[in-house]
Design a protein around this motif. Structure first.
Motif, PDB file in Angstrom:
ATOM      1  N   GLN A 100      83.943  45.521  25.476  1.00 36.93           N
ATOM      2  CA  GLN A 100      83.470  46.649  24.663  1.00 36.93           C
ATOM      3  C   GLN A 100      82.006  46.477  24.297  1.00 36.93           C
ATOM      4  O   GLN A 100      81.217  47.429  24.398  1.00 36.93           O
ATOM      5  N   ALA A 101      81.631  45.260  23.883  1.00 38.28           N
ATOM      6  CA  ALA A 101      80.231  44.998  23.553  1.00 38.28           C
ATOM      7  C   ALA A 101      79.346  45.164  24.784  1.00 38.28           C
ATOM      8  O   ALA A 101      78.239  45.711  24.702  1.00 38.28           O
ATOM      9  N   GLU A 102      79.829  44.713  25.933  1.00 38.50           N
ATOM     10  CA  GLU A 102      79.052  44.863  27.168  1.00 38.50           C
ATOM     11  C   GLU A 102      78.821  46.337  27.491  1.00 38.50           C
ATOM     12  O   GLU A 102      77.729  46.730  27.925  1.00 38.50           O
ATOM     13  N   ARG A 103      79.849  47.161  27.289  1.00 39.83           N
ATOM     14  CA  ARG A 103      79.694  48.603  27.544  1.00 39.83           C
ATOM     15  C   ARG A 103      78.670  49.213  26.581  1.00 39.83           C
ATOM     16  O   ARG A 103      77.858  50.057  26.977  1.00 39.83           O
ATOM     17  N   ILE A 104      78.719  48.788  25.338  1.00 40.11           N
ATOM     18  CA  ILE A 104      77.755  49.298  24.355  1.00 40.11           C
ATOM     19  C   ILE A 104      76.328  48.931  24.766  1.00 40.11           C
ATOM     20  O   ILE A 104      75.418  49.776  24.744  1.00 40.11           O
ATOM     21  N   LEU A 105      76.144  47.695  25.196  1.00 35.47           N
ATOM     22  CA  LEU A 105      74.792  47.261  25.569  1.00 35.47           C
ATOM     23  C   LEU A 105      74.325  47.938  26.852  1.00 35.47           C
ATOM     24  O   LEU A 105      73.116  48.208  27.012  1.00 35.47           O
ATOM     25  N   ASP A 106      75.250  48.235  27.765  1.00 31.81           N
ATOM     26  CA  ASP A 106      74.872  49.011  28.954  1.00 31.81           C
ATOM     27  C   ASP A 106      74.383  50.401  28.547  1.00 31.81           C
ATOM     28  O   ASP A 106      73.402  50.923  29.103  1.00 31.81           O
ATOM     29  N   GLU A 107      75.056  50.983  27.566  1.00 37.39           N
ATOM     30  CA  GLU A 107      74.633  52.291  27.073  1.00 37.39           C
ATOM     31  C   GLU A 107      73.273  52.204  26.371  1.00 37.39           C
ATOM     32  O   GLU A 107      72.475  53.146  26.437  1.00 37.39           O
ATOM     33  N   VAL A 108      73.029  51.094  25.694  1.00 35.46           N
ATOM     34  CA  VAL A 108      71.730  50.902  25.041  1.00 35.46           C
ATOM     35  C   VAL A 108      70.614  50.878  26.082  1.00 35.46           C
ATOM     36  O   VAL A 108      69.549  51.487  25.889  1.00 35.46           O
ATOM     37  N   ARG A 109      70.837  50.209  27.192  1.00 33.63           N
ATOM     38  CA  ARG A 109      69.826  50.184  28.256  1.00 33.63           C
ATOM     39  C   ARG A 109      69.582  51.595  28.799  1.00 33.63           C
ATOM     40  O   ARG A 109      68.436  51.992  29.026  1.00 33.63           O
ATOM     41  N   LYS A 110      70.658  52.342  29.015  1.00 32.08           N
ATOM     42  CA  LYS A 110      70.499  53.715  29.491  1.00 32.08           C
ATOM     43  C   LYS A 110      69.748  54.554  28.461  1.00 32.08           C
ATOM     44  O   LYS A 110      68.867  55.346  28.807  1.00 32.08           O
ATOM     45  N   TYR A 111      70.109  54.374  27.201  1.00 33.07           N
ATOM     46  CA  TYR A 111      69.439  55.114  26.130  1.00 33.07           C
ATOM     47  C   TYR A 111      67.953  54.794  26.113  1.00 33.07           C
ATOM     48  O   TYR A 111      67.119  55.708  25.961  1.00 33.07           O
ATOM     49  N   HIS A 112      67.622  53.538  26.290  1.00 31.69           N
ATOM     50  CA  HIS A 112      66.212  53.143  26.272  1.00 31.69           C
ATOM     51  C   HIS A 112      65.428  53.910  27.338  1.00 31.69           C
ATOM     52  O   HIS A 112      64.332  54.421  27.065  1.00 31.69           O
ATOM     53  N   HIS A 113      65.986  54.001  28.516  1.00 28.36           N
ATOM     54  CA  HIS A 113      65.292  54.717  29.599  1.00 28.36           C
ATOM     55  C   HIS A 113      65.254  56.222  29.330  1.00 28.36           C
ATOM     56  O   HIS A 113      64.263  56.883  29.654  1.00 28.36           O
ATOM     57  N   ASP A 114      66.284  56.740  28.711  1.00 27.45           N
ATOM     58  CA  ASP A 114      66.332  58.181  28.431  1.00 27.45           C
ATOM     59  C   ASP A 114      65.271  58.614  27.421  1.00 27.45           C
ATOM     60  O   ASP A 114      64.770  59.738  27.495  1.00 27.45           O
ATOM     61  N   VAL A 115      64.974  57.745  26.473  1.00 27.46           N
ATOM     62  CA  VAL A 115      64.060  58.143  25.394  1.00 27.46           C
ATOM     63  C   VAL A 115      62.608  57.742  25.674  1.00 27.46           C
ATOM     64  O   VAL A 115      61.725  58.008  24.848  1.00 27.46           O
ATOM     65  N   GLN A 116      62.352  57.120  26.803  1.00 31.06           N
ATOM     66  CA  GLN A 116      60.976  56.759  27.121  1.00 31.06           C
ATOM     67  C   GLN A 116      60.128  58.003  27.349  1.00 31.06           C
ATOM     68  O   GLN A 116      60.576  58.981  27.965  1.00 31.06           O
ATOM     69  N   ASP A 117      58.926  57.965  26.852  1.00 28.81           N
ATOM     70  CA  ASP A 117      57.991  59.083  27.009  1.00 28.81           C
ATOM     71  C   ASP A 117      57.393  59.020  28.409  1.00 28.81           C
ATOM     72  O   ASP A 117      56.616  58.115  28.725  1.00 28.81           O
TER      73      ASP A 117
END
Length: 434
Positions: A4-21
């Motif tokens: 579960q934690a691994e899935r959350i951190l994978d989503e964090v990486r995706k989120y990071h790329h999504d919010v990049q300017d």
């Protein structure tokens, strides 16, 4: 780590790329900051991972950072604090400890420092009842010199505390030798200069202690945070005590009886067997940091060499691009040094047909951020006018800094295109005043 934690951190990486300017640099529109943090997906993941583990106090990540950072700088001990300013306060306060016996600093003792700097190098001197002795700087390096420090030593002088100016090392080896000859304690404020070297040796390793800041403007960031480093184990123990409420015990939070005699002490006039966890040997503070900060610091530490290389590269590009322009005093590295620059400092010649303010206004209107060389001359600020101090020689160059000096950024978040726009803007302004 569970799935579960691994899935959350994978989503964090995706989120990071999504919010990049993804927008590119637009001259005159995009802000060119003079300083700032450079944060990537690993930094975001490190913070979230620590949060998932509920690392809300100082713990194993803090201890790991302290070990790794001390090793990186070649020092025996590092103690995290909640800011670079707190690190400076701890370093000075440690020198007042009764455990230093005859070497301890006492109210009225003098500490040599520089007037053209940031207040938190000087504030702990005054806060501990000591007397700052201000010396002047050179206008090429913006540092003081060993000769100026030597001339400032008087019968009441007991210590030296100086910051490396904007990452440019001062003459640390020579000043350390002076300190040894005169039996003075020596603190290096290394907050702006992590990764700089003098004589091939890292700054922050010459003094009895050194300090570092992890504010976002600095070479590494924890958001907020600082550190005191030393290879003197007695001083390290004092710093730890003063950071942790002044207590004598060295158990980590949640630990007990590390020394195996928790109820076997008699100190002060306390009864025999008083709980060591609640014996206080110093008038201390609570200046601890958290594992959330340390998690970010560990991620940042892995990129230190890259950050330092970018700062040097950006500084060189500015220096080469501005070379030859009239009426501007360009900075010079201190001889025998390799600075990991904090900023690119410029002084407008007092005889120029324009002033610092006009140039700064022009740059700011183009969204090019500027900063003063901190206090300029601290003795002219309202906070210090009525404070006891001594001036050695004069502070003529500090006054020049006050009136004519500013700096622009070199931090790793700046691109070549941004640096070239800064160069072109300064050159355009100067050319219009020929």
């Amino acid at each position: 780590m569970d799935s579960q934690a691994e899935r959350i951190l994978d989503e964090v990486r995706k989120y990071h790329h999504d919010v990049q300017d993804a927008r590119g640099f637009v001259p005159g529109v995009t802000e060119i900051w003079p300083s700032g943090a450079v944060l990537d997906e690993d930094d975001r993941v490190a913070l979230v991972s620590a949060a998932l583990d509920m690392r809300i106090a100082a713990g194993k990540l803090s201890r790991r950072f302290e070990r790794d950072f001390a090793r990186r700088l070649g020092m025996r001990k590092a103690h995290l604090a909640n800011s670079g300013s707190s690190a400076n306060l701890l370093a000075v306060a440690a020198l007042t400890s009764p455990r230093l016996e005859d070497r301890r600093l006492r109210p009225g003792d003098e500490v040599i420092t520089v007037a053209a700097g940031f207040p938190t190098t000087v504030n702990p001197i005054a806060q501990n009842g000591l007397v700052p002795v201000f010396v002047d700087v050179d206008l090429a390096t913006y540092n003081t010199t060993a000769d100026r420090v030597a001339a400032a030593i008087g019968p009441s002088t007991r210590a030296i505390m100086i910051a490396h100016a904007l990452g440019n090392p001062f003459e640390a080896a020579e000043i350390a030798e002076l300190a040894e000859q005169h039996e003075l304690l020596f603190i290096e404020d290394n907050c702006d200069a992590v990764g700089s070297t003098y004589g091939g040796r890292l700054t922050g390793t010459f003094g009895d202690m050194s300090t570092v800041s992890f504010y976002p403007a600095h070479h590494l960031t924890m958001g907020e945070g600082g550190c005191v480093l030393t290879s003197n184990l007695a001083l390290a123990r004092i710093v730890e005590s003063m950071r942790d409420w002044g207590r004598d015990c060295w158990c980590e939070p949640g630990e007990s009886d590390t020394c195996r005699k928790r109820f076997g002490y008699q100190m002060g006039t306390l009864p025999e067997g008083y709980d060591h966890k609640y014996i206080f040997s110093h008038v201390g503070y609570n200046l601890k940091s958290t594992d959330l900060q340390a998690a970010l610091g560990l991620s940042q530490l892995a990129k230190l060499d890259m950050f330092c290389a970018a700062r040097r590269r950006n500084w060189r590009r500015l220096r080469e691009g501005l070379d030859g322009l009239p009426w501007l005093v360009l900075p010079e590295p201190t001889p025998n040094s390799d600075p990991s620059w904090f900023g690119f400092v410029l002084t407008v010649d007092p005889d120029a047909p324009f002033g610092r303010a006009a140039l700064v206004d022009f740059l700011e209107a183009r969204r090019i951020g500027t900063r003063r060389l901190f206090a300029g001359n601290l003795t002219r600020h309202p906070a210090y006018i009525d404070r006891e101090h001594r001036v050695s020689g004069d502070l003529a160059n500090c006054d020049v800094v006050t009136d004519h000096t500013f700096w622009v950024g070199v931090y790793p978040g700046l691109t070549d295109e941004m640096i070239d726009y800064v160069i072109a803007s300064i050159a355009e302004f100067v050319e219009t005043h020929r």
